[in-house]
Write a protein that holds these residues in place. Structure first.
Motif, PDB file in Angstrom:
ATOM      1  N   THR A 140       2.499   7.225 -27.159  1.00 41.42           N
ATOM      2  CA  THR A 140       2.153   6.279 -27.759  1.00 41.42           C
ATOM      3  C   THR A 140       3.090   6.316 -29.519  1.00 41.42           C
ATOM      4  O   THR A 140       3.591   5.712 -30.106  1.00 41.42           O
ATOM      5  CB  THR A 140       1.207   5.964 -28.304  1.00 41.42           C
ATOM      6  OG1 THR A 140       0.479   5.694 -27.080  1.00 41.42           O
ATOM      7  CG2 THR A 140       1.109   4.167 -28.183  1.00 41.42           C
ATOM      8  N   LEU A 141       1.672   7.431 -30.470  1.00 43.36           N
ATOM      9  CA  LEU A 141       2.275   8.099 -31.798  1.00 43.36           C
ATOM     10  C   LEU A 141       4.086   8.334 -31.870  1.00 43.36           C
ATOM     11  O   LEU A 141       4.501   7.408 -32.525  1.00 43.36           O
ATOM     12  CB  LEU A 141       1.292   9.167 -32.304  1.00 43.36           C
ATOM     13  CG  LEU A 141       0.135   7.947 -32.933  1.00 43.36           C
ATOM     14  CD1 LEU A 141      -0.854   9.071 -33.025  1.00 43.36           C
ATOM     15  CD2 LEU A 141       0.427   6.882 -33.632  1.00 43.36           C
ATOM     16  N   THR A 156       6.250   7.600 -30.010  1.00 45.40           N
ATOM     17  CA  THR A 156       7.216   7.027 -29.577  1.00 45.40           C
ATOM     18  C   THR A 156       7.466   5.794 -30.748  1.00 45.40           C
ATOM     19  O   THR A 156       8.630   5.798 -30.998  1.00 45.40           O
ATOM     20  CB  THR A 156       6.715   6.341 -27.892  1.00 45.40           C
ATOM     21  OG1 THR A 156       6.750   6.331 -27.358  1.00 45.40           O
ATOM     22  CG2 THR A 156       7.842   5.445 -28.122  1.00 45.40           C
ATOM     23  N   GLN A 157       5.854   5.339 -31.225  1.00 41.84           N
ATOM     24  CA  GLN A 157       6.436   4.499 -32.471  1.00 41.84           C
ATOM     25  C   GLN A 157       6.982   5.254 -33.663  1.00 41.84           C
ATOM     26  O   GLN A 157       7.817   4.729 -33.850  1.00 41.84           O
ATOM     27  CB  GLN A 157       5.069   3.500 -32.842  1.00 41.84           C
ATOM     28  CG  GLN A 157       4.179   3.464 -31.911  1.00 41.84           C
ATOM     29  CD  GLN A 157       2.654   2.277 -32.295  1.00 41.84           C
ATOM     30  OE1 GLN A 157       2.590   3.975 -33.015  1.00 41.84           O
ATOM     31  NE2 GLN A 157       2.492   2.281 -32.081  1.00 41.84           N
ATOM     32  N   LYS A 158       7.296   6.441 -33.404  1.00 37.85           N
ATOM     33  CA  LYS A 158       6.987   6.879 -35.034  1.00 37.85           C
ATOM     34  C   LYS A 158       9.193   7.760 -34.463  1.00 37.85           C
ATOM     35  O   LYS A 158       9.644   8.002 -35.658  1.00 37.85           O
ATOM     36  CB  LYS A 158       6.681   8.485 -35.401  1.00 37.85           C
ATOM     37  CG  LYS A 158       5.360   7.521 -35.914  1.00 37.85           C
ATOM     38  CD  LYS A 158       4.200   8.705 -36.141  1.00 37.85           C
ATOM     39  CE  LYS A 158       3.174   7.890 -36.694  1.00 37.85           C
ATOM     40  NZ  LYS A 158       3.139   7.431 -38.281  1.00 37.85           N
ATOM     41  N   GLU A 217      11.675   9.634 -26.548  1.00 31.21           N
ATOM     42  CA  GLU A 217      11.785   8.132 -25.901  1.00 31.21           C
ATOM     43  C   GLU A 217      11.678   8.398 -24.930  1.00 31.21           C
ATOM     44  O   GLU A 217      11.440   9.183 -24.322  1.00 31.21           O
ATOM     45  CB  GLU A 217      13.340   7.834 -25.631  1.00 31.21           C
ATOM     46  CG  GLU A 217      14.019   7.671 -26.952  1.00 31.21           C
ATOM     47  CD  GLU A 217      15.825   7.875 -27.162  1.00 31.21           C
ATOM     48  OE1 GLU A 217      15.987   7.767 -25.938  1.00 31.21           O
ATOM     49  OE2 GLU A 217      15.660   8.498 -28.417  1.00 31.21           O
ATOM     50  N   GLN A 270      -5.185   8.465 -37.277  1.00 29.27           N
ATOM     51  CA  GLN A 270      -3.976   7.357 -35.944  1.00 29.27           C
ATOM     52  C   GLN A 270      -4.005   8.074 -34.777  1.00 29.27           C
ATOM     53  O   GLN A 270      -4.096   7.211 -33.376  1.00 29.27           O
ATOM     54  CB  GLN A 270      -2.878   7.777 -36.927  1.00 29.27           C
ATOM     55  CG  GLN A 270      -2.567   6.944 -37.574  1.00 29.27           C
ATOM     56  CD  GLN A 270      -0.950   7.391 -38.288  1.00 29.27           C
ATOM     57  OE1 GLN A 270      -0.471   8.421 -38.383  1.00 29.27           O
ATOM     58  NE2 GLN A 270       0.225   6.526 -38.595  1.00 29.27           N
ATOM     59  N   GLN A 321      -5.466   5.155 -31.719  1.00 31.41           N
ATOM     60  CA  GLN A 321      -4.506   5.355 -30.424  1.00 31.41           C
ATOM     61  C   GLN A 321      -5.424   5.511 -29.347  1.00 31.41           C
ATOM     62  O   GLN A 321      -5.795   4.897 -28.201  1.00 31.41           O
ATOM     63  CB  GLN A 321      -3.876   6.136 -30.517  1.00 31.41           C
ATOM     64  CG  GLN A 321      -2.443   5.788 -31.144  1.00 31.41           C
ATOM     65  CD  GLN A 321      -1.740   4.667 -31.066  1.00 31.41           C
ATOM     66  OE1 GLN A 321      -1.794   3.647 -29.983  1.00 31.41           O
ATOM     67  NE2 GLN A 321      -1.155   3.394 -31.902  1.00 31.41           N
TER      68      GLN A 321
END
Lengths: 243, 128
Positions: free
Chosen positions: A61-62, A64-66, A70, B105, B109
């Motif tokens: 998730t992190l 991808t967010q950053k 992909e 972080q 998550q």
């Protein structure tokens, strides 16, 4: 739980009696997607991710967010390796069943033990059931959970196997899903769809390819694809053996 | 196979050569092997971050080696079954060390996914 593990029996005998998910043959057109029917060891009515899964998801998730990864590209990469997960144990099981009728009978009556006899230990508590394709019946396996997949035997599940569209469509219209995989069955063939659960995992025993009498067990194993063992494909043509 | 596809395969092939520098990765003749999907995910994330230039393979190898050493000194017999746990720990460490994400972080998550799982009916896709 009663286990009458011959594929000719009514499908309901094969799975947990508390579920009717296994009765998803061509006769059953509705979508029995009530998830409490997934009979879990702990009867949780919610999901659970273990520590490792949570850490992997958190990273994904992190990143991808950053913008570092992909998800689509990641899946392509994972797919590149999906056939390389562990030894192709399932293919060896199938080839043995094709060449040794006693083993085949054992596999159909007690797949867990027959598979374990080849030293392919599954995860603890995993109950395997083998369903046999015949001239009349083609079997396909589906699962509503990505955890309900026999990794030690089949390797990594393909990305599409975990996708919601595949899971629902294969129940509603298995023939069209098969067609998308390039598989056309004879019109009279009945398609039976099996829903794996946390307790029962299915493996399809495909029909032995035509003109393969002269092949060794090892050569036969090379013809058994992962998709053939899920039922979304057929074994390769015997002329493709090049060992 | 289209061009995109073969490009990505070629890219991973060169990355696999680099992987040869990484000690003791479980593999067969054709490349790495995984016993569970999360291992392939962790592996693929690492390849992707390397492809993005976040770290050199030598850095990765060192980071992984440190995790394995740490685990061994903590009593891990290191029979191969824990290899990707070390890999995951190393990935977390290098992501933090490179300033891509902080430990807090990651922790946030982790909690968010844990809570998402617990409110998701069994069998439904888990989403944040």
């Amino acid at each position: 739980m009663t286990q009458q593990n011959t594929p000719d029996n009514d499908a309901t005998n094969l799975a947990d009696p508390n579920t009717d998910q296994s009765r998803q043959g061509s006769a059953s057109q509705q979508l029995p997607r009530e998830h409490h029917q997934h009979h879990h060891e702990h009867h949780h009515d919610h999901s659970h991710l273990d520590d490792t899964a949570l850490r992997v998801r958190s990273l994904e998730t992190l990143l991808t967010q950053k913008g570092y990864i992909e998800p689509e590209a990641l899946n392509v990469l994972i797919d590149t390796y999906e056939n390389k997960v562990g030894p192709r144990n399932g293919a060896k099981v199938i080839a043995k069943a094709w060449t040794n009728d006693r083993y085949r009978q054992w596999l159909l009556s007690d797949a867990t033990a027959a598979i374990a006899s080849l030293d392919f230990s599954g995860r603890q508590g995993e109950h395997m059931v083998v369903v046999e394709n015949t001239a009349q019946v083609h079997n396909m396996v589906v699962c509503t959970l990505c955890s309900c997949y026999p990794w030690p035997v089949l390797g990594l599940p393909p990305t599409w196997y975990k996708s919601a569209p595949y899971r629902s469509r294969v129940v509603i219209d298995p023939a069209s899903v098969l067609a998308e995989f390039g598989v056309t069955l004879e019109p009279h063939k009945k398609i039976t769809v099996w829903d794996s659960t946390a307790e029962v995992r299915y493996l399809v025993l495909p029909e032995r390819p035509a003109n393969s009498e002269h092949l060794t067990e090892e050569q036969l194993a090379a013809l058994v694809t992962r998709d053939a063992m899920i039922g979304t494909g057929l074994p390769l043509d015997s002329s493709l053996v090049s060992l | 196979m289209d061009d995109n596809n073969s490009n990505s395969l070629n890219a991973s092939a060169s990355q696999l050569e680099a992987l040869a520098e990484v000690a003791s990765i479980p593999r067969d003749d054709n490349g790495p092997v995984f016993s569970q999907p999360w291992q392939a995910e962790a592996f693929a994330m690492t390849l992707t971050l390397h492809a993005k230039g976040l770290f050199e393979w030598s850095e990765w190898a060192q980071c992984l080696a440190e995790e394995i050493k740490r685990a061994q000194s903590g009593g891990d017999p290191d029979l191969g079954d824990t290899y990707y746990h070390h890999w995951l720990a190393a990935l977390e460490a290098i992501v933090v060390a490179k300033g891509v994400a902080s430990e807090s972080q990651l922790k946030q998550q982790y909690v968010a996914w844990d809570e998402a799982a617990k409110r998701t009916p069994h069998g439904a896709p888990i989403q944040l």
